[in-house]
Write an enzyme that holds these catalytic residues in place. Structure first.
Site, PDB file in Angstrom:
ATOM      1  N   HIS A 141      24.879  33.728  14.940  1.00  0.00           N
ATOM      2  CA  HIS A 141      23.861  33.392  15.928  1.00  0.00           C
ATOM      3  C   HIS A 141      23.455  34.640  16.715  1.00  0.00           C
ATOM      4  O   HIS A 141      24.092  35.689  16.607  1.00  0.00           O
ATOM      5  CB  HIS A 141      24.373  32.314  16.902  1.00  0.00           C
ATOM      6  CG  HIS A 141      24.391  30.936  16.317  1.00  0.00           C
ATOM      7  ND1 HIS A 141      25.466  30.441  15.606  1.00  0.00           N
ATOM      8  CD2 HIS A 141      23.451  29.946  16.308  1.00  0.00           C
ATOM      9  CE1 HIS A 141      25.202  29.212  15.206  1.00  0.00           C
ATOM     10  NE2 HIS A 141      23.992  28.882  15.622  1.00  0.00           N
ATOM     11  N   LYS A 145      24.164  33.837  22.631  1.00  0.00           N
ATOM     12  CA  LYS A 145      24.796  32.516  22.549  1.00  0.00           C
ATOM     13  C   LYS A 145      26.141  32.532  23.262  1.00  0.00           C
ATOM     14  O   LYS A 145      26.938  33.465  23.097  1.00  0.00           O
ATOM     15  CB  LYS A 145      24.981  32.107  21.075  1.00  0.00           C
ATOM     16  CG  LYS A 145      25.510  30.685  20.903  1.00  0.00           C
ATOM     17  CD  LYS A 145      25.466  30.260  19.457  1.00  0.00           C
ATOM     18  CE  LYS A 145      26.057  28.873  19.242  1.00  0.00           C
ATOM     19  NZ  LYS A 145      25.362  27.835  20.026  1.00  0.00           N
TER      20      LYS A 145
END
Length: 250
Positions: A141, A145
């Protein structure tokens, strides 16, 4: 026409859902929103549930798990079905969701992608067919995040565990010692602006099966949430997830 109340309306996903609803390509409309960062200039997006006066048919939540209790209290008071798309809930919050599902219909998923739901089911089936194979999950990600591993990686692992009830999760393996037979390795990478990639690697010693899902745009999660909301309207009280939409078709 289904009227949607959006919690976390000003967040990344909230904005994506508003864009889709604005296109008027379905029988759904944006009725209003709730967001702690509401600026007061947009009258249909307010700061709290206490300020919310809109008429809605369903709630979609893309805010933060800390709003869970207020969200459920409001949804129950209005008898509204609720799509919960947040992750990271505490055990207490998870219990509150389960308790609320006895009163109202709730759709709860760590990932609103239909493709991810298919991948998770394929991984479950592969684990059943190959009971001795080593299984590792790698997720990637963007570098902003907060949670690791992702809720989606855990959702995939939980699906696999339906076929391997004795499995134990090992996060970011380190140190000394051999891999045990019942491990499911889960590894998190945080790089640049990656929307989301999840890969399941299954190795028998003689062959490798790789299942991979790549998200190119957040709009796919918004589309999935709207699909879930449309599915949920009119359903009886209970707990629903992507299996109700995807797996039961297979």
């Amino acid at each position: 026409m289904i009227k949607v109340l959006l919690v976390g309306a000003n967040g990344r996903m909230g904005v994506e859902i508003q864009k889709l609803l604005a296109k008027n390509t379905s029988d759904m409309v944006f009725a209003g929103g709730i967001d702690a960062a509401a600026d007061g200039y947009n009258s249909i997006i307010v700061k709290s549930f206490d300020d919310c006066k809109v008429d809605a048919d369903v709630i979609i939540d893309f805010s933060h798990h800390s709003t869970t209790n207020d969200l459920l209290k409001y949804a129950i008071s209005k008898k509204l079905p609720c799509v919960i798309s947040t992750t990271g809930q505490t055990e207490e919050e998870k219990k509150a969701i389960i308790d609320a599902s006895k009163i109202i219909p709730i759709f709860h998923s760590a990932n609103m992608s239909i493709g991810i739901a298919i991948l998770a089911d394929f991984a479950r089936k592969a684990a059943a067919y190959l009971p001795d194979a080593n299984i590792e999950i790698v997720e990637k990600h963007h570098n902003q995040k907060l949670d690791a591993p992702s809720g989606t990686a855990l959702m995939i692992a939980d699906s696999i565990k339906k076929s391997r009830q004795e499995a134990e999760y090992v996060y970011g393996r380190h140190g000394h010692g051999k891999r045990t037979d019942n491990e499911i390795g889960i590894h998190a990478l945080r790089l640049g602006n990656i929307v989301g990639e999840h890969e399941v690697i299954i190795n028998t010693g003689n062959e490798t099966i790789t299942l991979k899902h790549e998200a190119y745009s957040r709009s796919l999660f918004a589309d999935g949430a709207l699909t879930a909301a449309e599915f949920l309207v009119g359903k009886p009280a209970g707990m629903y997830d992507m299996n109700a939409i995807v797996v039961n078709k297979g």
